[in-house]
Structures are given as structure tokens and as C-alpha cells.
Design a protein around this motif. Structure first.
Motif, short mmCIF file in Angstrom:
data_model
loop_
_atom_site.label_atom_id
_atom_site.label_comp_id
_atom_site.label_asym_id
_atom_site.label_seq_id
_atom_site.Cartn_x
_atom_site.Cartn_y
_atom_site.Cartn_z
N GLU A 44 0.68 -1.30 -0.01
CA GLU A 44 0.15 0.06 0.15
C GLU A 44 0.72 1.28 0.04
OE1 GLU A 44 -3.26 0.29 2.73
OE2 GLU A 44 -3.68 -1.86 2.53
N ASP A 45 1.85 1.16 0.64
CA ASP A 45 2.93 2.30 0.86
C ASP A 45 3.59 2.41 -0.55
OD1 ASP A 45 2.06 2.80 3.22
OD2 ASP A 45 3.42 1.77 4.35
N ASN A 46 4.22 1.32 -0.96
CA ASN A 46 5.03 1.45 -2.33
C ASN A 46 4.56 0.39 -3.30
OD1 ASN A 46 7.30 1.38 -4.01
ND2 ASN A 46 8.81 1.19 -2.60
N ARG A 47 4.10 0.97 -4.35
CA ARG A 47 3.62 -0.07 -5.30
C ARG A 47 4.76 -0.86 -6.07
NH1 ARG A 47 0.54 3.19 -9.86
NH2 ARG A 47 -0.66 3.63 -8.02
N TYR A 48 5.89 -0.43 -5.98
CA TYR A 48 6.95 -0.75 -6.48
C TYR A 48 7.97 -1.71 -6.00
CZ TYR A 48 5.56 2.36 -9.83
OH TYR A 48 4.78 3.24 -10.87
N HIS A 49 7.37 -2.01 -4.65
CA HIS A 49 8.21 -2.87 -3.64
C HIS A 49 8.24 -4.20 -4.11
CE1 HIS A 49 9.63 -4.23 0.36
NE2 HIS A 49 8.89 -5.30 0.32
N SER A 69 0.29 -10.52 -5.70
CA SER A 69 0.23 -9.19 -6.06
C SER A 69 -0.85 -8.46 -5.20
CB SER A 69 -0.47 -9.21 -7.59
OG SER A 69 -0.78 -7.93 -7.96
N SER A 70 -0.25 -7.26 -5.06
CA SER A 70 -1.06 -6.18 -3.75
C SER A 70 -2.07 -5.51 -4.71
CB SER A 70 0.08 -5.16 -3.42
OG SER A 70 0.77 -4.56 -4.41
N GLY A 71 -1.83 -5.57 -6.03
CA GLY A 71 -3.00 -5.02 -6.85
C GLY A 71 -2.73 -3.44 -6.98
N GLN A 72 -1.66 -2.83 -6.58
CA GLN A 72 -1.54 -1.41 -6.59
C GLN A 72 -1.12 -0.97 -8.25
OE1 GLN A 72 -1.71 0.35 -3.72
NE2 GLN A 72 -2.27 -1.43 -2.90
N THR A 73 -0.84 -1.93 -9.05
CA THR A 73 -0.50 -1.52 -10.33
C THR A 73 -0.57 -3.10 -11.09
OG1 THR A 73 0.81 -0.50 -11.95
CG2 THR A 73 2.02 -1.71 -10.34
N GLU A 74 -0.35 -2.99 -12.49
CA GLU A 74 -0.34 -4.48 -13.18
C GLU A 74 1.00 -4.83 -13.00
OE1 GLU A 74 -2.14 -4.27 -17.11
OE2 GLU A 74 -3.82 -3.42 -16.32
N TYR A 75 1.10 -6.12 -12.73
CA TYR A 75 2.76 -6.66 -12.85
C TYR A 75 2.53 -7.82 -13.69
CZ TYR A 75 2.64 -4.23 -8.17
OH TYR A 75 2.46 -3.37 -7.19
N ALA A 76 3.63 -7.81 -14.81
CA ALA A 76 3.94 -9.03 -15.69
C ALA A 76 5.26 -9.43 -15.07
CB ALA A 76 4.09 -8.63 -17.02
#
Length: 145
Positions: A44-49, A69-76
């Protein structure tokens, strides 16, 4: 029966008994996998963690890796060299069990998780990354000995 036949059959039985004991002792390499620390993508604090940047593995040993996946962004998530150097047993995602020969990537469009069951078959250093997010720190390595 001649003494030679009797000794030969006894020797053959002894060898077969030893070799079947060895085979039974080795067992199925894909069963009872070692659980690796979860690979968590974003917080939640860092989408790129990225929770782990390095994993230490051994060839011939069975592993289970949960990717979350935290769902903060799309991850491939991609790991081309790694995916080509493992025996893939299965992938579990949601209520599905996917059995395939290999993987290209794990793509998360929202919050979710997938478990990969595999056995490394080739030693080396293999990179993994979230495509397009490597410069933001979403990259790591699988070290296989």
C-alpha cells in the motif's frame, strides 16, 4: 538346478533387491516441496516494492513459490532463463491447477496470487523482473547451484 544357476539367481535377486531399495529411497523429486519465502509485488505504501530480490535454490530439489500481487498496479513477472531451466510441475491460481510444460510470464491485472511448483534442473544465475518496472527496483535473481 545346477549350482551355477542357483548362485546366479541368488546374485540377481540380491542386486535387484539393492537397486529397488535405492529407487524407493530416492522417491519422487516433485513431491514434498520446500516452501520458499513469498514473492510479494507492491505494498500500500510502495507499489514498486519487491519483497525478495534473491532466492537460493539447488538443482534436483522440489520447491513451491507463492507470488502475491498487492494489486497496486499491473505486474507482469518474467524470468525467461529461469523458466527454461526448471521442470514445472504445476501452477495453482484461484481455484485452478494449471499443468503446463513451461511458463512465459505471470501477469496480475489486480490483487491475486499464484503458486508455482517446480524443480530446478540447470544451475546458474537467472534474473526475474516485473516487465517495465525494473528501473523502479522490481528485479531480482534466482541463484541455482
Amino acid at each position: 538346478m545346477t549350482i551355477l544357476k542357483t548362485v546366479g539367481l541368488a546374485g540377481l535377486a540380491a542386486v535387484m533387491g539393492v537397486s529397488s531399495t535405492i529407487a524407493a529411497a530416492q522417491g519422487d523429486l516433485t513431491r514434498r516441496p520446500t516452501k520458499l519465502p513469498d514473492l510479494v509485488l507492491g505494498t500500500e505504501d510502495n507499489r514498486y516494492h519487491l519483497s525478495h530480490k534473491e532466492y537460493q535454490l539447488e538443482t534436483g530439489k522440489s520447491y513451491k513459490l507463492k507470488v502475491i500481487s498487492s494489486g497496486q498496479t499491473e505486474y507482469a513477472v518474467k524470468a525467461p532463463g529461469f523458466f527454461n531451466s526448471i521442470f514445472l510441475r504445476k501452477v495453482e491460481a484461484g481455484d485452478m491447477e494449471i499443468k503446463a510444460v513451461s511458463l512465459t510470464e505471470l501477469e496480475f491485472e489486480q490483487e491475486g496470487e499464484a503458486e508455482i511448483y517446480f524443480v530446478p534442473i540447470k544451475p546458474g544465475k537467472f534474473e526475474f523482473f516485473a516487465e517495465g518496472l525494473e528501473a523502479k527496483g522490481m528485479a531480482g535473481v534466482f541463484n541455482i547451484k
